[in-house]
Motif scaffolding. Structure first.
Motif, PDB file in Angstrom:
ATOM      1  N   GLY A 638       0.818  -1.207   0.000  1.00 56.86           N
ATOM      2  CA  GLY A 638       0.000   0.000   0.000  1.00 56.86           C
ATOM      3  C   GLY A 638       0.847   1.251   0.000  1.00 56.86           C
ATOM      4  N   TYR A 639       1.904   1.248   0.829  1.00 54.62           N
ATOM      5  CA  TYR A 639       2.798   2.400   0.895  1.00 54.62           C
ATOM      6  C   TYR A 639       3.493   2.621  -0.441  1.00 54.62           C
ATOM      7  CZ  TYR A 639       6.481   5.446   2.723  1.00 54.62           C
ATOM      8  OH  TYR A 639       7.328   6.501   2.953  1.00 54.62           O
ATOM      9  N   ALA A 640       3.930   1.543  -1.088  1.00 56.11           N
ATOM     10  CA  ALA A 640       4.668   1.662  -2.342  1.00 56.11           C
ATOM     11  C   ALA A 640       3.786   2.222  -3.456  1.00 56.11           C
ATOM     12  CB  ALA A 640       5.223   0.288  -2.748  1.00 56.11           C
ATOM     13  N   ILE A 646       2.393   9.485  -6.055  1.00 56.32           N
ATOM     14  CA  ILE A 646       2.847  10.833  -5.698  1.00 56.32           C
ATOM     15  C   ILE A 646       4.088  11.212  -6.506  1.00 56.32           C
ATOM     16  CG2 ILE A 646       3.805  12.235  -3.826  1.00 56.32           C
ATOM     17  CD1 ILE A 646       1.992  10.716  -1.899  1.00 56.32           C
ATOM     18  N   GLU A 647       5.022  10.282  -6.644  1.00 57.57           N
ATOM     19  CA  GLU A 647       6.236  10.557  -7.410  1.00 57.57           C
ATOM     20  C   GLU A 647       5.899  10.847  -8.867  1.00 57.57           C
ATOM     21  OE1 GLU A 647      10.243  11.208  -7.961  1.00 57.57           O
ATOM     22  OE2 GLU A 647       9.126  10.849  -6.089  1.00 57.57           O
ATOM     23  N   LYS A 671       2.445  12.527   5.075  1.00 60.36           N
ATOM     24  CA  LYS A 671       3.420  13.602   5.304  1.00 60.36           C
ATOM     25  C   LYS A 671       4.824  13.132   4.945  1.00 60.36           C
ATOM     26  CE  LYS A 671       1.291  16.553   8.807  1.00 60.36           C
ATOM     27  NZ  LYS A 671       1.451  17.132  10.165  1.00 60.36           N
ATOM     28  N   LYS A 672       5.133  11.888   5.324  1.00 59.23           N
ATOM     29  CA  LYS A 672       6.454  11.354   5.006  1.00 59.23           C
ATOM     30  C   LYS A 672       6.662  11.301   3.491  1.00 59.23           C
ATOM     31  CE  LYS A 672       7.852   8.033   7.538  1.00 59.23           C
ATOM     32  NZ  LYS A 672       8.057   6.691   8.175  1.00 59.23           N
ATOM     33  N   LEU A 673       5.575  11.007   2.755  1.00 55.87           N
ATOM     34  CA  LEU A 673       5.662  10.939   1.295  1.00 55.87           C
ATOM     35  C   LEU A 673       5.525  12.306   0.634  1.00 55.87           C
ATOM     36  CD1 LEU A 673       3.497   7.728   0.718  1.00 55.87           C
ATOM     37  CD2 LEU A 673       5.972   7.950   0.434  1.00 55.87           C
ATOM     38  N   THR A 720       2.245   0.068  15.288  1.00 62.64           N
ATOM     39  CA  THR A 720       3.508  -0.676  15.281  1.00 62.64           C
ATOM     40  C   THR A 720       3.467  -1.825  16.279  1.00 62.64           C
ATOM     41  OG1 THR A 720       4.385   0.946  16.835  1.00 62.64           O
ATOM     42  CG2 THR A 720       4.897   1.259  14.496  1.00 62.64           C
ATOM     43  N   SER A 721       2.567  -1.733  17.298  1.00 63.21           N
ATOM     44  CA  SER A 721       2.467  -2.844  18.249  1.00 63.21           C
ATOM     45  C   SER A 721       1.934  -4.095  17.583  1.00 63.21           C
ATOM     46  CB  SER A 721       1.547  -2.452  19.416  1.00 63.21           C
ATOM     47  OG  SER A 721       0.222  -2.257  18.938  1.00 63.21           O
ATOM     48  N   ARG A 722       1.329  -3.931  16.324  1.00 68.43           N
ATOM     49  CA  ARG A 722       0.865  -5.102  15.583  1.00 68.43           C
ATOM     50  C   ARG A 722       2.018  -5.807  14.884  1.00 68.43           C
ATOM     51  NH1 ARG A 722      -4.005  -2.871  12.063  1.00 68.43           N
ATOM     52  NH2 ARG A 722      -4.042  -0.865  13.118  1.00 68.43           N
ATOM     53  N   ALA A 723       3.227  -5.269  15.026  1.00 63.66           N
ATOM     54  CA  ALA A 723       4.462  -5.899  14.544  1.00 63.66           C
ATOM     55  C   ALA A 723       4.471  -6.075  13.050  1.00 63.66           C
ATOM     56  CB  ALA A 723       4.677  -7.241  15.240  1.00 63.66           C
ATOM     57  N   TRP A 724       4.142  -4.961  12.285  1.00 63.87           N
ATOM     58  CA  TRP A 724       4.379  -5.053  10.849  1.00 63.87           C
ATOM     59  C   TRP A 724       5.483  -4.108  10.482  1.00 63.87           C
ATOM     60  CZ3 TRP A 724       3.326  -0.529   8.169  1.00 63.87           C
ATOM     61  CH2 TRP A 724       2.433   0.374   8.777  1.00 63.87           C
ATOM     62  N   VAL A 725       6.348  -4.527   9.590  1.00 63.77           N
ATOM     63  CA  VAL A 725       7.560  -3.793   9.251  1.00 63.77           C
ATOM     64  C   VAL A 725       7.582  -3.552   7.757  1.00 63.77           C
ATOM     65  CG1 VAL A 725      10.076  -3.796   9.355  1.00 63.77           C
ATOM     66  CG2 VAL A 725       8.747  -4.959  11.134  1.00 63.77           C
ATOM     67  N   PHE A 726       8.032  -2.370   7.352  1.00 62.28           N
ATOM     68  CA  PHE A 726       8.197  -2.097   5.930  1.00 62.28           C
ATOM     69  C   PHE A 726       9.375  -1.161   5.755  1.00 62.28           C
ATOM     70  CE2 PHE A 726       5.414   1.120   7.651  1.00 62.28           C
ATOM     71  CZ  PHE A 726       5.921   2.306   7.137  1.00 62.28           C
ATOM     72  N   SER A 727       9.893  -1.138   4.555  1.00 60.46           N
ATOM     73  CA  SER A 727      10.984  -0.215   4.229  1.00 60.46           C
ATOM     74  C   SER A 727      10.408   0.938   3.438  1.00 60.46           C
ATOM     75  CB  SER A 727      12.056  -0.935   3.393  1.00 60.46           C
ATOM     76  OG  SER A 727      12.567  -2.012   4.125  1.00 60.46           O
ATOM     77  N   PRO A 728      10.297   2.115   4.017  1.00 57.29           N
ATOM     78  CA  PRO A 728       9.685   3.251   3.316  1.00 57.29           C
ATOM     79  C   PRO A 728      10.479   3.608   2.064  1.00 57.29           C
ATOM     80  CG  PRO A 728      10.800   3.986   5.304  1.00 57.29           C
ATOM     81  CD  PRO A 728      10.819   2.486   5.339  1.00 57.29           C
ATOM     82  N   VAL A 729       9.766   3.981   1.049  1.00 58.10           N
ATOM     83  CA  VAL A 729      10.378   4.422  -0.202  1.00 58.10           C
ATOM     84  C   VAL A 729      10.310   5.931  -0.241  1.00 58.10           C
ATOM     85  CG1 VAL A 729      10.274   4.310  -2.713  1.00 58.10           C
ATOM     86  CG2 VAL A 729       9.624   2.315  -1.346  1.00 58.10           C
ATOM     87  N   GLU A 730      11.410   6.573  -0.085  1.00 54.84           N
ATOM     88  CA  GLU A 730      11.434   8.036  -0.064  1.00 54.84           C
ATOM     89  C   GLU A 730      11.317   8.583  -1.471  1.00 54.84           C
ATOM     90  OE1 GLU A 730      11.399   8.305   3.943  1.00 54.84           O
ATOM     91  OE2 GLU A 730      11.331   9.967   2.518  1.00 54.84           O
TER      92      GLU A 730
END
Length: 730
Positions: A638-640, A646-647, A671-673, A720-730
């Protein structure tokens, strides 16, 4: 071998031609008045053909008698009679064509050609009556010229006769005299051109030199022809005078009858009150009375009856394209066909517009009613011709039966209407029986359909404004105008429910115009109160874009409200834009040239439209809420996707707006994106005009920004307490 002409007989032939032409014009007017008079009109057409044919034939024959040669000439009586018969036939044809109600160019052209060929056939048949040996040769150029003159003269004669057939014109007698003179010269021109084309070889002998004597024939033909034409004109005038006197007598008798029967006149007025003025069918009042009588009879004898409610499919389109007069003629033609499709004992009524009802007494079971419904649909397969335009009209039919589908007239009509609407929903050109299962949903849709016609007039609609905020500083960046409808029976109706109905029925155009006008009114008031200037976004539908000259009308509307174009942004959903990409691109260009910004709404909803983004060159790209919701899901997909959109938009110099922002996580990720603008319930719900004005009056304080940031951090910790991890794409 050459011949000469007797100038006296030549002059006499011209006089006969002109007299015959004048008589033909008078006969055309008389026959047109009598064409609906049954046998009388037919006999006048037959007699007129004989008189006119004899006149034209006499002119040609006298012209031939005027021709003198070194040998003795005569005429075969049978061939001469054939030429007279041809003249009578073509005269009857000419009078028939000239007295038609409509003279189209095709009819005039075909009539002129056929009549011209007939005149030429008459002339050259008369020449053949000489029975020359060796036969007559014809110089090709003049022969063709004579036929051409005959055709042109026939065209002119038909057109003049059609034009002057109305005896009520000013100076009609003088016009007919002048036209007769011109037509006579034209007919004579054809004759003498044809005569000049004849080549008599040396040593030619007339095979009937001992036939009809030419010395007394000219005087006999002339005298009899002038006598016939004169008598024809006299009879025409006497008959017209007799008809006028008969008309006056009938008018006097009618006046006396009307004066003596005031009660009858009152009864007629009462009848008119129960009849539809356009079609002559019973109107709603008469239908209700007959239906109530049918209910009483049904209660006594236990026999059911059925109500068919029908509506023409696509009638509004026909009305808008061809005009209301053509629409009225179509309704009359439809009512006539509908009367033929039912029994004589049934009642056919027109309620309003293109809505008709058929009351079938004594019929209830589907096996009795279905054949009639099928017969109506089958009869409507035939084309209706309105103003020369063939139209194919279909009809949707709803059927309700007493007593099972309603115990009153109002309930029966309502349920039949519901069933009719169901037939429209199922593809139109069909019928549906009322079923209680369909009533709730269809009745609601029907109420929406009916309510849209008066929603604006009764001020049932209003605007709310959903604020849009800057993605990085949460400053107010603008708002989207959202329409709301409060129905008197249904309460608040969602735009997702009534906008599709408005698009199908054509109401979306006036509703869209109202939204633009109402938004401009608010913007103008905010400007007068010196509130901060914000851009208001307004949604457009495909039906609005298809309106001819739509951009110019919007530009004029906004200018009349005193609002600058830069205060308005129009949003077009990606689905609408891609449904007709060529039209969308053209309209977007027109809006941009007029100074308006354009946004693509609901981007990414299923169309591969990336190739069109560069072509459209819109100001904003709004990411659909489906992708914004994906920012809350575990995983990086979803983040990607949002990052890629946006890009892409930033690379094309577009402002990105995220809609449907409802969680702190979504806000933080956007905001991060570096999403430019955001809107959603987390930031602000749609506000009415007063609350939005208050928002304009007060800027967001630093304390509110801090509280918002703390709320976002808390939301992030919960996710984050649900323990999901992702690598944000700046």
């Amino acid at each position: 071998m050459h011949g000469s002409y007797n100038l006296y007989l030549v002059a006499l032939s011209l006089v006969v031609a002109m007299f015959a032409s004048y008589t033909a014009l008078d006969l055309a007017a008389r026959i047109r008045l009598l064409k609906t008079a049954g046998p009388k009109g037919f006999f006048w057409l037959l007699g007129g053909a004989m008189a006119m044919g004899m006149g034209i034939w006499s002119m040609h024959f006298i012209g031939m008698l005027a021709f003198r040669m070194p040998i003795e000439l005569g005429y075969d009586p049978w061939i001469t009679a054939y030429s007279l018969l041809i003249a009578i036939i073509i005269s009857g044809f000419a009078l028939h064509v000239a007295t038609r109600d409509v003279m189209s160019r095709m009819r005039l052209a075909m009539g002129g050609v056929l009549m011209g060929l007939g005149v030429a056939a008459m002339h050259y048949t008369g020449m053949a009556a000489l029975r020359m040996n060796p036969g007559i040769m014809y110089e090709p150029g003049r022969f063709l010229a004579s036929i051409g003159i005959a055709v042109v003269a026939s065209w002119a004669a038909l057109w003049i006769a059609f034009t002057l057939r109305d005896g009520s014109q000013q100076y009609v007698l003088l016009k007919r005299c002048g036209a007769g003179f011109v037509m006579g010269l034209a007919i004579a021109g054809m004759h003498y051109t044809g005569m000049s084309a004849a080549v008599f070889r040396s040593g030619s002998i007339c095979g009937v030199s001992n036939g009809v004597n030419t010395n007394w024939l000219a005087f006999t033909v002339t005298g009899s022809t002038l006598c016939v034409l004169t008598l024809t004109l006299i009879f025409s005038m006497l008959d017209a005078r007799y008809d006028l006197q008969a008309f006056r007598l009938d008018a006097s008798l009618e006046k006396a009858r009307l004066s003596a029967s005031l009660e009858d006149a009152n009864q007629r007025l009462l009848a008119l009150a129960t009849q539809d003025a356009l079609t002559g069918l019973p109107n709603r009042t008469a239908l209700i009375e007959r239906a109530e009588e049918a209910i009483c009879r049904s209660r006594r004898n236990g026999h059911p009856f059925t109500v068919m409610f029908m509506d023409l499919d696509g009638f509004k389109t026909i009305n808008d394209s061809l005009g209301h007069p053509a629409g009225d003629r179509l309704l009359k033609a439809f009512s006539h066909q509908l009367m033929k499709a039912v029994r004589n004992v049934d009642t056919v009524a027109r309620l309003s517009g293109d809505e008709f009802v058929v009351l079938l007494e004594g019929l209830g079971p589907p096996q009795e009613v279905t054949p009639i419904a099928m017969g109506i649909l089958q009869r409507m397969q035939e084309e209706f011709v309105v103003d020369g335009t063939p139209l194919r009209v279909t009809v949707s039919i709803g059927i309700a039966t007493y007593p099972q589908d309603g115990g009153s007239v109002e309930e029966l009509l309502k349920n039949a209407d519901v069933a009719m609407y169901e037939a429209k929903q199922d593809g139109r050109n069909t019928y549906r029986y009322f079923d209680t299962a369909m009533s709730e949903l269809v009745a609601r849709t029907l109420l929406i359909h009916r309510g849209l016609t008066e929603a604006l007039e009764k001020r049932q609609m209003s605007l709310k404004f959903q604020p849009k905020f800057g993605g990085m500083n949460r400053e107010l960046a603008g708002a989207e105008a959202l329409i709301r409808w409060h129905h008197p029976e249904l309460g608040d109706v969602s735009p997702l429910e009534f906008i599709p109905v408005a698009e199908r029925t054509g109401h979306i155009v006036p509703i869209g115009n109202w939204v633009i006008g109402e938004a401009c009114r608010h913007i103008r008031r905010w400007e007068q109160e010196r509130l901060p200037a914000v851009k208001i976004a307004i949604n457009l539908s495909l039906e609005q874009l298809r309106q001819p000259g739509y951009v110019e009308s919007v530009k004029a509307m906004i200018a009349a409200a005193g609002v600058e174009p830069e205060r308005i942004m129009f949003e077009i959903t990606e689905t609408v834009a891609m449904r007709d990409a060529e039209l969308t691109g053209e309209v977007i260009g027109q809006f941009q040239r007029a100074g308006f910004d354009i946004a693509i709404d609901d981007f990414g909803t299923g169309y591969s439209s990336l190739a069109y983004l560069q072509q459209f060159r819109v100001k904003q790209l709004k990411i659909d809420r489906f992708f914004i919701d994906g920012l809350d899901n575990p995983g990086a997909e979803g983040y990607a996707i949002v990052a890629a959109i946006i890009e892409l938009a930033h690379s094309l110099k577009m402002v990105v707006v995220a809609e449907g922002v409802e969680t702190g996580t979504q806000l933080a990720q956007l905001k991060k994106l570096r999403c430019d603008e955001m809107q959603g319930f987390l930031l602000a719900r749609p506000l009415d005009s007063r609350d939005f004005e208050e928002l304009l009056r007060r800027p967001i304080s630093a304390k509110e920004k801090k509280a918002e940031a703390e709320g976002q951090h808390a939301e992030e910790r919960r996710h984050t307490s649900r323990a999901w991890v992702f690598s944000p794409v700046e």
